[in-house]
Design an enzyme around this catalytic site. Structure first.
Site, short mmCIF file in Angstrom:
data_model
loop_
_atom_site.label_atom_id
_atom_site.label_comp_id
_atom_site.label_asym_id
_atom_site.label_seq_id
_atom_site.Cartn_x
_atom_site.Cartn_y
_atom_site.Cartn_z
N GLY A 192 0.81 -1.21 0.00
CA GLY A 192 0.00 0.00 0.00
C GLY A 192 0.84 1.26 0.00
N ASP A 193 1.98 1.22 0.68
CA ASP A 193 2.89 2.37 0.69
C ASP A 193 3.53 2.56 -0.69
OD1 ASP A 193 2.37 2.74 3.42
OD2 ASP A 193 3.96 1.35 3.97
N ALA A 194 3.90 1.45 -1.33
CA ALA A 194 4.44 1.53 -2.69
C ALA A 194 3.40 2.09 -3.64
CB ALA A 194 4.91 0.14 -3.15
#
Length: 304
Positions: free
Chosen positions: A241-243
């Site tokens: 999700g951060d990527a």
């Protein structure tokens, strides 16, 4: 001068790959373990640094051995840590990430120092010299203060509040945000039953809803976009999700102008889905691909 400031959690991760997630009173075998930096704010900063942006981090760690390891990793990745608060006699937050064979993750963690930073600890000048502020899970009062400082200085603001959204009052920070990232569960908590946007903090915002392996959608005040995502052999969803968020912002911020109604949201969504899929195919939270790697991935997808 940094271009993007990320703010929120900075952790030390211990990732345990197991043969199965144990049931109550059960037991599972640990197949492998690794240690590395984590935390959504730090992950996005590292990912954007790998996509050729100058990034800086606002957050807090302890003054223990883990904090030195965290700082070394971040600096080696090109992230400015000059505003990463060190809490005297504090313990850096440690997250234990339990990953099953399907790549699904269960998280255990101590409270640690990652929410020690208060509004008074924020240096406004450090925030306002950037182009964009990306907020992640943190103290609601600190998130609101950061968002207000950035908005008043004309910066664009994005916010990925994370899994604690349902138990915290982020209304003020959300009201200042231009872009809000949610997963399906978080969307159900903050939107109505039809995932519509009532008169609330999200009205008039760009809302990105991540559907995991089923892609994602973007709803703007003027239109909506959807992308089905990409097939991926999932190894570990930690940090995917951060990527995704980093990839989405990378496309929107490539031009010098502000993020606005004419931004390339459809291309940002495609690029972000590629980033999330590629991160899920690798082990660990710091697996966001570079700009060139995503380009190669997309070429392979559409030429095959």
């Amino acid at each position: 001068m940094v271009e993007v400031v990320t703010a929120g959690h900075v952790n030390w991760d211990v990732t345990l790959r197991v043969d199965a997630l144990p049931q109550p009173d059960g037991e599972a075998r640990i197949d492998s373990q690794r240690r590395s930096g984590g935390g959504s704010a730090a992950n996005v900063a590292v990912a954007l640094a790998g996509m050729d942006f100058e990034t800086g981090l606002v957050g807090s760690v302890g003054d223990d051995e883990s904090s030195h390891l965290v700082r070394r990793e971040l600096k080696n990745a090109g992230v400015d840590c000059s505003h990463l608060l060190a809490v005297t006699d504090g313990e850096t937050t440690t997250k234990y990430l339990i990953v099953d064979p399907a790549g699904e993750v269960m998280v255990l963690g101590n409270e640690g120092a990652n929410e020690a930073i208060e509004p008074a600890d924020v240096d406004p000048e450090y925030v306002t010299q950037a182009r964009h502020l990306h907020l992640t899970s943190q103290r609601p009062d600190t998130a609101a203060h950061l968002a207000a400082v950035a908005t008043e200085a004309g910066l664009s603001v994005s916010f990925d509040p994370g899994r604690r959204l349902g138990e915290r009052d982020y209304s003020e920070a959300l009201a200042y945000s231009d872009i809000v990232f949610l997963n399906d569960r978080e969307a159900r908590e903050i939107l109505d039953k039809d995932l519509e946007y009532p008169s609330s903090e999200l009205h008039g915002r760009v809302v990105v809803i991540k559907h995991g392996g089923d892609g994602a959608q973007v709803d703007t005040p003027g239109c909506s976009y959807a992308h089905p995502g990409f097939d991926a052999e999932v190894v570990d969803t930690t940090g995917a999700g951060d990527a995704f968020a980093a990839g989405f912002l990378r496309v929107l911020l490539e031009s010098e102008g502000p993020i606005g109604p004419d931004a390339e949201y459809d291309r940002a969504l495609e690029f972000a889905n590629a980033c999330g899929a590629m991160a899920a195919m690798r082990e660990g939270a710091r697996t966001a691909p570079t700009w060139a790697e995503v380009g190669s991935f997309l070429n392979e997808q559409y030429s095959g």
